[in-house]
Design a protein around this motif. Sequence first.
Motif, PDB file in Angstrom:
ATOM      1  N   ASP A  25      71.831  37.703 135.437  1.00 19.64           N
ATOM      2  CA  ASP A  25      72.768  37.114 134.496  1.00 19.64           C
ATOM      3  C   ASP A  25      72.633  35.596 134.420  1.00 19.64           C
ATOM      4  OD1 ASP A  25      73.989  39.305 133.431  1.00 19.64           O
ATOM      5  OD2 ASP A  25      75.963  38.917 134.277  1.00 19.64           O
ATOM      6  N   PRO A  26      73.203  35.010 133.378  1.00 20.59           N
ATOM      7  CA  PRO A  26      73.309  33.542 133.361  1.00 20.59           C
ATOM      8  C   PRO A  26      74.108  33.053 134.568  1.00 20.59           C
ATOM      9  CG  PRO A  26      73.828  34.462 131.209  1.00 20.59           C
ATOM     10  CD  PRO A  26      73.741  35.622 132.144  1.00 20.59           C
ATOM     11  N   ASP A  27      74.053  31.780 134.827  1.00 15.38           N
ATOM     12  CA  ASP A  27      74.800  31.184 135.932  1.00 15.38           C
ATOM     13  C   ASP A  27      76.259  31.011 135.506  1.00 15.38           C
ATOM     14  OD1 ASP A  27      75.832  29.794 138.030  1.00 15.38           O
ATOM     15  OD2 ASP A  27      74.622  27.981 137.731  1.00 15.38           O
ATOM     16  N   TRP A  28      77.066  32.032 135.819  1.00 17.16           N
ATOM     17  CA  TRP A  28      78.471  31.984 135.397  1.00 17.16           C
ATOM     18  C   TRP A  28      79.268  30.955 136.180  1.00 17.16           C
ATOM     19  CZ3 TRP A  28      78.358  33.977 130.973  1.00 17.16           C
ATOM     20  CH2 TRP A  28      77.682  35.173 130.689  1.00 17.16           C
ATOM     21  N   GLY A  29      78.670  30.377 137.196  1.00 13.96           N
ATOM     22  CA  GLY A  29      79.367  29.319 137.933  1.00 13.96           C
ATOM     23  C   GLY A  29      79.492  28.035 137.123  1.00 13.96           C
ATOM     24  N   GLN A  30      78.693  27.921 136.069  1.00 13.97           N
ATOM     25  CA  GLN A  30      78.813  26.757 135.182  1.00 13.97           C
ATOM     26  C   GLN A  30      80.080  26.880 134.345  1.00 13.97           C
ATOM     27  OE1 GLN A  30      74.890  25.610 133.178  1.00 13.97           O
ATOM     28  NE2 GLN A  30      74.525  27.770 133.647  1.00 13.97           N
ATOM     29  N   ALA A  87      82.033  37.828 126.423  1.00 11.18           N
ATOM     30  CA  ALA A  87      83.314  37.844 127.129  1.00 11.18           C
ATOM     31  C   ALA A  87      83.253  36.957 128.377  1.00 11.18           C
ATOM     32  CB  ALA A  87      83.693  39.273 127.510  1.00 11.18           C
ATOM     33  N   ARG A  88      82.122  37.022 129.097  1.00 13.70           N
ATOM     34  CA  ARG A  88      81.960  36.172 130.278  1.00 13.70           C
ATOM     35  C   ARG A  88      81.866  34.699 129.891  1.00 13.70           C
ATOM     36  NH1 ARG A  88      80.169  38.457 135.121  1.00 13.70           N
ATOM     37  NH2 ARG A  88      80.582  36.344 135.920  1.00 13.70           N
ATOM     38  N   LEU A  89      81.207  34.416 128.766  1.00 12.08           N
ATOM     39  CA  LEU A  89      81.136  33.039 128.279  1.00 12.08           C
ATOM     40  C   LEU A  89      82.529  32.522 127.939  1.00 12.08           C
ATOM     41  CD1 LEU A  89      79.562  30.543 127.286  1.00 12.08           C
ATOM     42  CD2 LEU A  89      79.276  31.712 125.084  1.00 12.08           C
ATOM     43  N   LEU A  90      83.305  33.337 127.249  1.00 14.00           N
ATOM     44  CA  LEU A  90      84.676  32.941 126.918  1.00 14.00           C
ATOM     45  C   LEU A  90      85.470  32.684 128.193  1.00 14.00           C
ATOM     46  CD1 LEU A  90      85.316  35.478 124.025  1.00 14.00           C
ATOM     47  CD2 LEU A  90      85.336  32.987 123.787  1.00 14.00           C
ATOM     48  N   ALA A  91      85.314  33.544 129.185  1.00 12.62           N
ATOM     49  CA  ALA A  91      86.027  33.362 130.449  1.00 12.62           C
ATOM     50  C   ALA A  91      85.617  32.060 131.130  1.00 12.62           C
ATOM     51  CB  ALA A  91      85.772  34.547 131.370  1.00 12.62           C
ATOM     52  N   ALA A  92      84.318  31.718 131.018  1.00 14.56           N
ATOM     53  CA  ALA A  92      83.840  30.468 131.628  1.00 14.56           C
ATOM     54  C   ALA A  92      84.485  29.248 130.983  1.00 14.56           C
ATOM     55  CB  ALA A  92      82.317  30.380 131.507  1.00 14.56           C
ATOM     56  N   GLY A  93      84.900  29.405 129.735  1.00 14.13           N
ATOM     57  CA  GLY A  93      85.583  28.311 129.049  1.00 14.13           C
ATOM     58  C   GLY A  93      87.095  28.441 129.080  1.00 14.13           C
ATOM     59  N   ASP A 148      72.225  29.345 126.712  1.00 10.10           N
ATOM     60  CA  ASP A 148      71.563  30.423 127.449  1.00 10.10           C
ATOM     61  C   ASP A 148      72.019  31.787 126.934  1.00 10.10           C
ATOM     62  OD1 ASP A 148      70.281  32.038 129.278  1.00 10.10           O
ATOM     63  OD2 ASP A 148      71.365  31.301 131.028  1.00 10.10           O
ATOM     64  N   VAL A 149      73.328  31.974 126.825  1.00  2.00           N
ATOM     65  CA  VAL A 149      73.870  33.254 126.360  1.00  2.00           C
ATOM     66  C   VAL A 149      73.403  33.540 124.936  1.00  2.00           C
ATOM     67  CG1 VAL A 149      75.998  34.457 125.706  1.00  2.00           C
ATOM     68  CG2 VAL A 149      75.864  33.232 127.897  1.00  2.00           C
ATOM     69  N   ALA A 150      73.511  32.554 124.059  1.00  2.00           N
ATOM     70  CA  ALA A 150      73.114  32.752 122.660  1.00  2.00           C
ATOM     71  C   ALA A 150      71.627  33.060 122.554  1.00  2.00           C
ATOM     72  CB  ALA A 150      73.460  31.517 121.841  1.00  2.00           C
ATOM     73  N   GLY A 151      70.809  32.407 123.362  1.00  2.00           N
ATOM     74  CA  GLY A 151      69.375  32.652 123.334  1.00  2.00           C
ATOM     75  C   GLY A 151      69.023  34.063 123.765  1.00  2.00           C
ATOM     76  N   ARG A 152      69.726  34.574 124.750  1.00  2.00           N
ATOM     77  CA  ARG A 152      69.482  35.954 125.206  1.00  2.00           C
ATOM     78  C   ARG A 152      69.846  36.954 124.113  1.00  2.00           C
ATOM     79  NH1 ARG A 152      70.349  36.540 131.492  1.00  2.00           N
ATOM     80  NH2 ARG A 152      69.956  34.427 132.208  1.00  2.00           N
ATOM     81  N   ILE A 153      70.995  36.738 123.489  1.00  2.00           N
ATOM     82  CA  ILE A 153      71.421  37.653 122.426  1.00  2.00           C
ATOM     83  C   ILE A 153      70.475  37.577 121.239  1.00  2.00           C
ATOM     84  CG2 ILE A 153      73.280  38.173 120.791  1.00  2.00           C
ATOM     85  CD1 ILE A 153      75.265  37.194 122.911  1.00  2.00           C
TER      86      ILE A 153
END
Length: 243
Positions: A25-30, A87-93, A148-153
Amino acid sequence: MHTGNFAKWTRRFEDECERRRAQGDPDWGQSATLHPAVWASIQRFQVGEDGDGANLVGKADQAGDADYGQAVRLFIAEEQNHARLLARLLAAGGMPTLTGHWSDAVFVRLRRLMSLRMELLLLMIAEVVALRYYRALRDGTDDALTADVAGRILSDEQRHVPFHCERLHASLTELPRAMRRPVMALWRLLLLAVSLVVAADHGLALRRLDIGRLRFVGDVMTSSHTVVSAVLVPRPDAWTSAG
């Protein structure tokens, strides 16, 4: 119906699944920092990526090609992974997901009422619009996690479009030759209408991503020429991207 050799698509989806597993997965710690309009836009796209795809699977199974049915299941799994990533990206923000959105509800209801051919034509509209949207999201922000997320999708969507094009080509060969180009011309008109709605609904976000409404619509319509050509006269080796 002869749907073609979709075993190759099953292998491609399976290979991509293995690649994703190895990549992780992407680095969700960011943390993720975006303009509120962009967050709102991502929330609405996340709703559109979610869903179990049971209706499409049922129609694919009825087509009588086991390889195609399996490829559709793997396609749906990728779409569900997109919903998870967003959803994980939204949570990161620190942003919540939405329980629904009117545009997605209308889109899904229409698809469920249609034959496989018509559902795929409608689904292709969403896929082609998504190609341009995720490219804008990847390239239009300085936020590393979002890019990163957008590039994967986007990478997945660039495979989804030719996959659906190949199946639509098989389906359109059932129609009289004189009807095939008019069907795709009507598809482009509907794509234009949907693109205008998306541009209006997501206009503030698109501006923040450095692409205006008219340019967004124009880019989507330009990419549609490649899609129409791929549906009418498939040339898989010549495919580059509809994005």
